[in-house]
Design a protein around this motif. Structure first.
Motif, short mmCIF file in Angstrom:
data_model
loop_
_atom_site.label_atom_id
_atom_site.label_comp_id
_atom_site.label_asym_id
_atom_site.label_seq_id
_atom_site.Cartn_x
_atom_site.Cartn_y
_atom_site.Cartn_z
N ILE A 21 -1.12 -0.40 -13.45
CA ILE A 21 -2.54 0.00 -13.48
C ILE A 21 -2.79 1.23 -13.46
CG2 ILE A 21 -4.79 -0.32 -12.52
CD1 ILE A 21 -3.67 -2.91 -11.28
N GLU A 22 -3.20 1.89 -14.68
CA GLU A 22 -3.46 3.43 -14.66
C GLU A 22 -4.15 4.18 -13.40
OE1 GLU A 22 -5.19 6.75 -17.77
OE2 GLU A 22 -5.44 4.54 -18.32
N GLY A 23 -3.46 5.10 -12.75
CA GLY A 23 -3.71 5.85 -11.68
C GLY A 23 -3.58 5.22 -10.79
N VAL A 24 -3.15 3.97 -10.86
CA VAL A 24 -2.81 3.24 -9.35
C VAL A 24 -1.36 2.79 -9.20
CG1 VAL A 24 -3.52 1.10 -8.13
CG2 VAL A 24 -5.31 2.17 -9.46
N SER A 25 -0.95 2.19 -10.21
CA SER A 25 0.51 1.38 -10.20
C SER A 25 1.22 1.69 -11.34
CB SER A 25 0.61 0.07 -9.80
OG SER A 25 -0.12 -0.70 -10.79
N ASP A 26 0.95 2.83 -12.02
CA ASP A 26 1.52 2.93 -13.45
C ASP A 26 2.96 3.39 -13.38
OD1 ASP A 26 0.29 5.10 -12.30
OD2 ASP A 26 -0.69 5.82 -14.28
N ASN A 27 3.51 3.95 -11.94
CA ASN A 27 4.86 4.28 -12.02
C ASN A 27 5.65 3.39 -11.48
OD1 ASN A 27 5.18 7.28 -12.70
ND2 ASN A 27 3.35 7.65 -11.20
N ASN B 250 0.90 -1.18 -0.10
CA ASN B 250 -0.11 -0.11 0.01
C ASN B 250 0.81 1.16 0.09
OD1 ASN B 250 -2.42 -1.33 -0.15
ND2 ASN B 250 -2.75 -1.09 2.13
N LYS B 251 2.03 1.24 0.89
CA LYS B 251 2.88 2.39 0.72
C LYS B 251 3.59 2.51 -0.82
CE LYS B 251 3.18 3.73 5.07
NZ LYS B 251 2.86 5.24 5.45
N LEU B 252 3.78 1.33 -1.27
CA LEU B 252 4.27 1.62 -2.98
C LEU B 252 3.45 2.22 -3.54
CD1 LEU B 252 6.57 -1.59 -2.86
CD2 LEU B 252 7.22 0.57 -2.70
N LEU B 253 1.97 1.73 -3.39
CA LEU B 253 0.98 2.24 -4.49
C LEU B 253 0.72 3.64 -4.03
CD1 LEU B 253 -1.61 -0.73 -4.04
CD2 LEU B 253 -0.12 -0.13 -6.08
N GLN B 254 0.89 4.11 -2.86
CA GLN B 254 0.73 5.74 -2.60
C GLN B 254 1.87 6.24 -3.02
OE1 GLN B 254 0.36 6.31 1.81
NE2 GLN B 254 -1.17 4.58 1.87
N ALA B 255 3.20 5.79 -3.14
CA ALA B 255 4.34 6.59 -3.82
C ALA B 255 4.16 6.76 -5.09
CB ALA B 255 5.66 5.58 -3.56
N SER B 256 3.62 5.42 -5.98
CA SER B 256 3.38 5.46 -7.33
C SER B 256 2.34 6.56 -7.59
CB SER B 256 2.80 4.22 -7.93
OG SER B 256 2.60 4.17 -9.27
N GLN B 257 1.28 6.68 -6.93
CA GLN B 257 0.09 7.70 -7.28
C GLN B 257 0.60 9.07 -7.11
OE1 GLN B 257 -3.66 6.17 -5.36
NE2 GLN B 257 -2.59 3.95 -5.74
N GLU B 258 1.71 9.34 -6.23
CA GLU B 258 2.04 10.67 -6.01
C GLU B 258 3.24 11.02 -7.10
OE1 GLU B 258 1.11 13.02 -4.36
OE2 GLU B 258 0.11 12.22 -2.65
N GLY B 259 3.48 9.96 -7.91
CA GLY B 259 4.54 10.14 -9.04
C GLY B 259 5.89 9.69 -8.82
#
Length: 706
Positions: free
Chosen positions: A572-578, A546-555
């Protein structure tokens, strides 16, 4: 920002993700870039992996179903029953591909005059030779087991091949079982001219099984194999001596409930195993039918036997080189000046062994303390510890008795070390000690210096040639102080210490990861250059995911090299696309754990024995250690970049959880091959340097004589 986190579609189920990893191992058997005998070994690895998965993970899920536990898992919301259904479907698909490759590769082997045949497919002279072999070498060790009112269904051994026999006479039908004894070989070899034939022992027994049942007609035979539940509980609470409790546990584990039944249907596709299924209390979905021999781990032995005759069908020999950061210097002298970095198997494990051997003999060494999880069968590390104790040094060894499937070996090692005078401790209640740390206390020029080795892999000289692992030897005062506190905490009674440099699970490692990801998010918001790199075996912990997903969503850009299980779906676009997830399966088993946080150039680099798995961070004693030396940080960054460039052995996870090979227009790069090349190149440079130094000494000696 409202983060998207809770949709089960963002996650992979742990068990199904593992099966996808095992499929990637199967794919290596199909990769013609691998030599033929190595391809066969990958099929064997797949079978070995799967046995453990069935004995532990599937067995655990089946236990949950039996206990009417129907709670879904926290990530994908699949109940135990749903997970078992998914496992069955995916595993059957994997096995079908595995056996397709098996038949294909065995056919390719025939181009080298190597044949796997049944006795009735051989010439008459060879059949006679096989019959003599049966009579003299196999028959005396066999015990036919009849099944009737007076002879109940036998308690068959886990993972051993058996022959099921239907037979009859004028009094009616009978059923019997013949188990392949452990003491006989799995296959036999005979030659005819230039041709070499291998015949499986179960086929030989089937061919001559009537000799075991004189007076009966053999109606039908087929090989089968049972896999039993090995996920049994060790009763730690109240155990007066864990060593004795482990020995009791090992006896109990051989009696675990049957979990899987495998049947060889290559001679009769109509076999359903209903009688065995009933006797073993299994369901139809627990039965696996294969068009070929059971237990393909025999391919390990077959490949080993053939490699001498067919050296071109195995990997080119590779000799691990002297560590780049050590060269030809003595480990202790070098560590007094700067940290030493090791990268196995590209660099030899020998200096780590010599580190222990020298400590055992050096009169200036006062104490040695070490954790051991898995060691080799003829371990020079164990020998060094015993020698040290016999030389009067204080030797403390934490030997983890609960290392799964190594319990029996470790019990024996514990007894040997205790007999030699070592102080042996067995771990902690309900926690496995998986840390890799050695402390040597040595007197140097009148003061005590603490030399600490920390690693990502076991103190096992055998697997050090097959697994990629990393380690350091340091005399850093803070790490040395932490090492003292770590061992005192494990061997005595005290509150968990406050560490200066090390981060020790349970809990501390996960806390550090969470804080570091949060810091990277905040720094990225300010500077826009957030980056995280992590390399590990498996990623399962939901809090960290969840922390990694938050980081991805912040760019924040995130690169993950994950060999095995990954419970997060990237892209996943807008979720884990980074987030990018890469898996590399190759000649060596990827085992090193590396964690890096950019922090706007104030880089934090760590190595660890722990994956980002809940069991590692909460249920084990693990160590995550910082890398301070700038040279080593740059070396690790170079290695990380190389893994991310791999477009030969690398697979990228897609947003649906499946994997595809990384293919691009860049020049071909195999990270492992390149690391071998770099190591050999460095080794040649070191050799030239040694020769030049020797030449200079000779010249100076000559000048002095003149």
């Amino acid at each position: 920002m409202a983060y998207k986190l809770n949709n089960p579609e963002y996650y992979n189920n742990r068990e199904l993700s593992w099966l996808r990893f095992n499929y990637r191992v199967i794919e290596e058997a199909a990769d013609s870039n691998n030599p033929l005998l190595e391809q066969l070994k990958f099929l064997a690895i797949t079978s070995s992996n799967l046995d453990e998965f069935i004995m532990v993970r599937v067995a655990g899920l089946k236990d949950q179903v039996k206990m009417n536990y129907h709670e879904p898992d926290t990530k994908t919301q699949l109940t135990p029953k749903e997970q078992l259904k998914g496992i069955g479907e995916l595993n059957r698909a994997n096995s079908e591909v595995q056996y397709d490759y098996y038949h294909q590769l065995m056919q390719e082997l025939e181009a080298y005059n190597i044949y796997l045949r049944r006795p009735n497919q051989l010439s008459e002279s060879m059949q006679a030779e096989i019959e003599t072999l049966f009579d003299e070498q196999i028959y005396p060790s066999l015990t036919p087991l009849g099944i009737d009112a007076y002879r109940p269904f036998p308690k068959l051994m886990n993972k051993k091949i058996n022959i099921f026999v239907n037979l009859s006479n004028e009094l009616g039908d009978r059923t019997a079982i013949v188990q392949l004894p452990t003491v006989i070989k799995r296959f036999y070899e005979i030659k005819e001219g230039k041709d070499t034939y291998f015949i499986l022992t179960e086929d030989i027994i089937e061919e001559h099984v009537e000799k075991l049942f004189k007076g009966f007609r053999i109606d039908r035979t087929f090989p089968f194999r049972i896999t039993r539940n090995a996920d049994l509980t060790i009763h730690e609470e109240g155990a007066a001596d864990l060593l004795i409790e482990i020995e009791r546990f090992l006896k109990e584990r051989t009696k675990g409930a049957a979990v899987r039944l495998e049947i060889d249907i290559s001679k009769n596709s109509m076999i359903n195993g209903s009688f065995l299924r009933t006797e073993l209390d299994l369901h139809e979905e627990d039965v696996y039918k294969f068009d070929g021999p059971l237990d393909l781990t025999f391919l390990f032995e077959l490949s080993s036997r053939l490699k001498t005759d067919l050296p071109n069908l195995v990997y080119k020999p590779f000799t691990p080189q002297e560590p780049k950061f050590l060269g030809s210097e003595n480990v202790y002298n070098k560590a007094m000046k700067e940290d030493i970095f090791f990268h196995h198997p590209f660099e030899t494990f020998t200096p780590v062994v010599e580190f222990m051997q020298e400590a055992a003999e050096d009169p200036d060494v006062l104490a040695i303390k070490q954790t051991l999880y898995r060691v080799s069968s003829d371990s020079p590390i164990i020998d060094a510890l015993k020698t040290a104790a016999e030389n009067g040094k204080q030797v403390t060894v934490l030997l983890e008795l609960k290392a799964r499937f190594d319990e029996e070996n470790n019990v024996q090692w514990a007894k040997e070390l205790e007999d030699a005078g070592c102080h042996v401790i067995y771990g902690m209640h309900y926690l496995k000690t998986h840390s890799k740390i050695t402390l040597v206390v040595k007197r140097v020029k009148g003061r005590l210096v603490r030399f600490v080795h920390l690693g990502t892999g076991n103190y096992n000289d055998s697997t050090a040639e097959q697994y990629t692992d990393m380690g350091i030897i340091t005399t850093d005062p803070q790490i040395g102080s932490d090492a003292i506190n770590f061992f005192n905490y494990l061997s005595g009674y005290s509150l968990k210490p406050e560490y200066n440099a090390l981060h020790v699970a349970p809990f501390e490692i996960r806390d550090l990861f969470g804080e570091s990801i949060d810091d990277e998010i905040e720094i990225h918001k300010k500077y826009g250059n957030g980056y995280i790199f992590a390399k590990m075996n498996s990623l399962t912990d939901k809090k960290i995911i969840n922390k990694l997903l938050q980081a991805s969503q912040e760019g924040v850009k995130i690169d993950l090299i994950i060999r095995g299980i990954c419970c997060m779906k990237p892209g996943i676009e807008g979720v884990s696309d980074n987030i990018r997830v890469i898996s590399i399966v190759g000649r060596f088993l990827e085992h090193s754990r590396i964690y890096y946080f950019n922090h706007n150039g104030e880089e934090k680099m760590y190595l660890s024995s722990a994956d980002m798995m809940t069991r590692n961070m909460i249920k084990r004693v693990e160590i995550l250690f910082p890398i301070y030396d700038r040279r080593i940080i740059e070396e690790l960054k170079s290695i990380n970049r190389l893994y991310l460039m791999d477009n030969i052995k690398a697979r990228s996870q897609k947003p649906d959880g499946s994997y595809e090979y990384v293919r691009n227009s860049h020049p071909p790069v195999s990270a492992q091959e390149e690391l071998m090349r770099r190591s050999e190149s460095c080794g040649r440079e070191q050799q030239v340097q040694k020769e030049n130094e020797l030449l200079l000494k000779v010249r100076n000696r000559f000048k002095r004589k003149k």
